[in-house]
Design a protein around this motif. Structure first.
Motif, short mmCIF file in Angstrom:
data_model
loop_
_atom_site.label_atom_id
_atom_site.label_comp_id
_atom_site.label_asym_id
_atom_site.label_seq_id
_atom_site.Cartn_x
_atom_site.Cartn_y
_atom_site.Cartn_z
N CYS A 21 36.39 46.53 48.48
CA CYS A 21 35.28 46.05 47.52
C CYS A 21 34.26 46.50 47.84
O CYS A 21 33.47 46.99 46.75
CB CYS A 21 35.13 44.44 47.66
SG CYS A 21 36.81 43.56 47.29
N GLY A 58 35.86 39.32 44.37
CA GLY A 58 35.71 40.76 45.09
C GLY A 58 34.28 41.36 44.50
O GLY A 58 33.66 41.92 45.38
N GLU A 59 33.90 41.25 43.40
CA GLU A 59 32.63 41.76 42.85
C GLU A 59 31.70 40.92 43.45
O GLU A 59 30.40 41.36 43.88
CB GLU A 59 32.61 41.80 41.31
CG GLU A 59 33.34 42.71 40.61
CD GLU A 59 32.93 44.07 40.83
OE1 GLU A 59 31.79 44.52 40.41
OE2 GLU A 59 33.38 45.00 41.71
N LEU A 76 38.93 48.12 42.95
CA LEU A 76 39.07 47.02 42.71
C LEU A 76 39.22 46.68 41.17
O LEU A 76 40.26 46.15 40.55
CB LEU A 76 37.93 46.03 42.94
CG LEU A 76 37.88 44.42 42.76
CD1 LEU A 76 39.06 43.92 43.66
CD2 LEU A 76 36.55 43.46 43.08
N ILE A 103 45.75 42.55 49.52
CA ILE A 103 44.26 42.58 49.11
C ILE A 103 44.20 41.26 47.96
O ILE A 103 43.16 40.43 47.81
CB ILE A 103 44.11 43.97 48.26
CG1 ILE A 103 43.66 44.92 49.26
CG2 ILE A 103 42.67 43.80 47.53
CD1 ILE A 103 42.73 44.73 50.22
N LYS A 104 45.38 41.04 47.17
CA LYS A 104 45.46 39.91 46.13
C LYS A 104 45.17 38.54 47.03
O LYS A 104 44.61 37.91 46.42
CB LYS A 104 46.65 40.09 45.42
CG LYS A 104 46.77 39.10 44.34
CD LYS A 104 47.87 39.16 43.67
CE LYS A 104 48.19 38.17 42.65
NZ LYS A 104 46.95 37.91 41.58
N PHE A 142 39.31 39.05 40.62
CA PHE A 142 38.24 40.14 40.41
C PHE A 142 36.78 39.59 40.76
O PHE A 142 36.07 40.56 41.26
CB PHE A 142 38.55 40.52 38.93
CG PHE A 142 37.62 41.85 38.74
CD1 PHE A 142 37.96 43.17 39.22
CD2 PHE A 142 36.37 41.46 37.93
CE1 PHE A 142 36.95 44.12 38.64
CE2 PHE A 142 35.61 42.51 37.63
CZ PHE A 142 35.83 43.98 38.30
N TYR A 163 42.46 45.77 38.85
CA TYR A 163 42.50 44.59 37.90
C TYR A 163 43.11 45.08 36.44
O TYR A 163 43.73 44.34 35.91
CB TYR A 163 40.88 44.26 37.65
CG TYR A 163 40.65 43.35 36.62
CD1 TYR A 163 41.07 41.89 36.90
CD2 TYR A 163 40.09 43.56 35.38
CE1 TYR A 163 40.81 40.86 36.22
CE2 TYR A 163 39.94 42.63 34.47
CZ TYR A 163 40.20 41.26 34.98
OH TYR A 163 39.99 40.16 34.01
N LEU A 190 39.46 43.82 52.83
CA LEU A 190 38.70 43.61 51.63
C LEU A 190 37.18 44.17 51.74
O LEU A 190 36.92 44.79 50.50
CB LEU A 190 38.29 41.95 51.51
CG LEU A 190 39.48 41.05 51.26
CD1 LEU A 190 38.82 39.39 51.14
CD2 LEU A 190 40.12 41.32 50.05
N LEU A 214 41.69 38.19 48.31
CA LEU A 214 40.81 37.60 47.11
C LEU A 214 41.04 36.38 46.67
O LEU A 214 40.14 35.89 46.24
CB LEU A 214 41.16 38.74 46.09
CG LEU A 214 40.52 40.22 46.06
CD1 LEU A 214 41.04 41.09 45.02
CD2 LEU A 214 38.99 40.34 46.24
#
Length: 260
Positions: free
Chosen positions: A201, A133-134, A110, A225-226, A130, A114, A197, A229
């Protein structure tokens, strides 16, 4: 300081300390007023004067009798810490039997996405994407889902087949709440993208691994993935829905009749 600025600062600090670990260096004024050149027997390194002052003030650097900068013990300890603090063992059970892998948390897929740039110079992932995802990874970890998680997202979060080390182990309220948040987040994203994801992640698989395992075309996983997210961010920060009716409202008594 945002993610990119913090990562850049830490990289610069580690580069300077590793340079001085090889041999002492004498600082000289660079071409720019704000820059310094560190000259040593191993070459030269350009660094900002602000960075050097900060490292000296915080005790990472020392000045010897020859007016050369040397690495303090604190600086040596910092280098050792950076080598070890981001290495973690992760136990995967996706294939039916346990497999322990080592991952570098500082180089999570991830974070790599970024740091990528588009043709216009912007980050490939927005800060909102970002952070989404975190947030998923944080809940995933707090829910103690890492050691025993499987790819079956249809199972109920309270079932013993998922998450707990043993069926008799009861989850704390905080862990259960985190699992429920993960469940809702993945339901919001949908089955098409939720697994990818989790791989990126939470399991920290690389983009190429995800593409190979899911038989996706090369370089397609990044956009998937984008998209996932972005959907995840909308789940965490839903847009308030206002009144959509365009009709004209009028307040009046029960027997009110408009004048013709």
């Amino acid at each position: 300081m945002n993610f990119q600025a913090t990562a850049k600062h830490e990289t610069t600090v580690l580069r300077v300390l590793k340079f001085l670990q090889k041999s002492p260096a004498k600082p000289e004024q660079g071409a720019k007023q704000s820059m310094m050149i560190l000259n040593s027997s191993n070459g030269a390194l350009s660094v900002s004067e602000e960075c050097l002052v900060r490292l000296a003030r915080e005790g990472y650097l020392l000045v010897d009798k020859k007016q050369q900068l040397t690495l303090s013990q604190q600086g040596v300890d910092y280098i050792k810490l950076q080598k070890n603090k981001n290495i973690a063992d992760i136990c995967l059970h996706n294939t039916g039997k346990a497999k322990v892998i080592k991952v570098n948390l500082a180089e999570s897929p991830l974070a790599v996405l970024y740091r990528m740039k588009t043709s216009s110079g912007q980050s490939f992932l927005t800060e909102s994407e970002f952070n989404a995802g975190e947030r998923l990874r944080s809940d995933f970890t707090r829910g103690s889902m890492m050691p025993r998680i499987t790819a079956n997202w249809e199972a109920n979060v309270n079932s013993h087949s998922r998450g707990a080390l043993h069926g008799s182990v009861e989850l704390s309220d905080g862990a259960l709440s985190a699992r429920l948040r993960v469940e809702k987040a993945l339901d919001a994203v949908g089955p098409e993208l939720s697994g990818a994801l989790v791989d990126i992640c939470c399991f920290l698989k690389t983009v190429s691994q995800v593409e190979a395992e899911r038989l996706w075309p090369a370089r397609s996983a990044k956009m998937m993935i984008k998209t996932g997210l972005s959907m995840l961010h909308r789940h965490y920060h839903p847009v308030a829905k206002g009144r959509t009716s365009s009709g004209i409202l009028h307040w009046g008594a029960h027997d009110y009749r408009p004048a013709l």
